[in-house]
Write an enzyme that holds these catalytic residues in place. Sequence first.
Site, PDB file in Angstrom:
ATOM      1  N   TYR A 193       0.374  -1.408   0.189  1.00 16.61           N
ATOM      2  CA  TYR A 193      -0.211   0.124   0.224  1.00 16.61           C
ATOM      3  C   TYR A 193       0.731   1.343   0.400  1.00 16.61           C
ATOM      4  O   TYR A 193       0.836   2.157  -1.032  1.00 16.61           O
ATOM      5  CB  TYR A 193      -1.116   0.084   1.302  1.00 16.61           C
ATOM      6  CG  TYR A 193      -2.664  -0.167   1.687  1.00 16.61           C
ATOM      7  CD1 TYR A 193      -2.689   0.824  -0.717  1.00 16.61           C
ATOM      8  CD2 TYR A 193      -3.483  -0.256   1.580  1.00 16.61           C
ATOM      9  CE1 TYR A 193      -4.282   0.705  -0.665  1.00 16.61           C
ATOM     10  CE2 TYR A 193      -4.784  -0.049   1.648  1.00 16.61           C
ATOM     11  CZ  TYR A 193      -4.905   0.301   0.410  1.00 16.61           C
ATOM     12  OH  TYR A 193      -6.478   0.518  -0.288  1.00 16.61           O
ATOM     13  N   GLU A 200       2.013   6.512  -6.868  1.00 16.04           N
ATOM     14  CA  GLU A 200       1.076   7.137  -7.634  1.00 16.04           C
ATOM     15  C   GLU A 200       1.148   8.990  -7.155  1.00 16.04           C
ATOM     16  O   GLU A 200       1.370   9.525  -8.618  1.00 16.04           O
ATOM     17  CB  GLU A 200      -0.259   7.120  -6.862  1.00 16.04           C
ATOM     18  CG  GLU A 200      -0.466   5.672  -7.760  1.00 16.04           C
ATOM     19  CD  GLU A 200      -1.956   4.637  -6.409  1.00 16.04           C
ATOM     20  OE1 GLU A 200      -2.607   5.975  -5.743  1.00 16.04           O
ATOM     21  OE2 GLU A 200      -2.381   3.576  -6.190  1.00 16.04           O
TER      22      GLU A 200
END
Length: 271
Positions: A193, A200
């Site tokens: 994660y 991102e």
Amino acid sequence: MASGEEDGTVEEKETNNKKRTKGAIATAWLTFYNIAMTAGWLVLAVAMVRYYLQKGTHKGLYRNIARTLKFFQTFALLEVGHCAIGMYCILKCYISISLQIYKEISRYYFWCAKGIVRTSVIVTGVQVCSRIFMVWFVTNSIRQIQNEESVILFVVVWTITEITRYSFYTFNLLNHLPYFIKWARYNMFIVMYPLGVIGELLTIHASLPYVRRSGMYSLRLPNKYNVSFDYYYFLIIVMLSYIPLFPQLYFHMLRQRRRVLHGEIVVEKDE
Ligand SMILES: CCCCCCCCCCCCC[C@@H](O)CC(=O)SCCNC(=O)CCNC(=O)[C@H](O)C(C)(C)COP(=O)(O)OP(=O)(O)OC[C@H]1O[C@@H](n2cnc3c(N)ncnc32)[C@H](O)[C@@H]1OP(=O)(O)O
């Protein structure tokens, strides 16, 4: 080793409970959906490995896999639907109750009870929409950033995660869940994660100069609608929104991990 064998009666109760509450149509659809998604992300993984072995570089890799990535990530929108169907039925049930339409009540009560997945629409919605945004409105729209290492980082991390997640759901629905898949589903995210988020955020950050220069997706005044929109600042707001939103997704997964791996199971009242 099947998961039901190792945690004794509490887990057996859960499995039986699940069997009773998930309808045959929902189970068949979800099995098909999860197999299709596992296959899709596996195709993506193979394509990436093959590309890298053949070319020896990550440059051009994104363009090579873009179509498959866009297709399967967009297909994940159905997951929001899986969660929302239950909510729709509950709403219709309330409406039917208030209008005292008995036939309707029983029909919607039936579907609520057989709800497709027990997941929050909001959590799933944020997860899926942020990914679709990354694919369509950042990486796909700005060619100049497609060769950034950060793009490869998040694509690789998503791919590993999704192969694990969808195979977990598939084997779980078939009641033959190998322990290592369950373990991987509820442990890998601890590292994956944050890595995905780093990929991102670095990608959005890399896109900022191009967005500013090109003025893409922006609306300047004066125009006939009399509104202005600056995509550059919108992207900055998106980056900032990770600060409150990401911890919620992460803590949600930590709670799921405790529930599934460490037996903090909420057994329904009729048990
Ligand atoms: C428009 C601008 C947008 C701007 C957005 C701003 C950004 C906000 C920040 C967002 C950050 C996101 C970053 C992210 O993209 C990075 C990465 O993903 S990196 C890779 C690592 N990622 C992960 O590990 C993902 C972890 N997250 C998830 O798995 C899901 O997304 C999540 C929705 C969080 C999963 O939660 P869920 O509650 O579904 O957990 P479970 O898997 O335990 O499932 C709960 C129960 O539902 C059943 N279920 C769910 N789906 C299915 C299915 N497809 N088929 C069958 N069953 C399903 C599951 O079995 C559980 O059932 P039960 O309770 O009976 O055991």
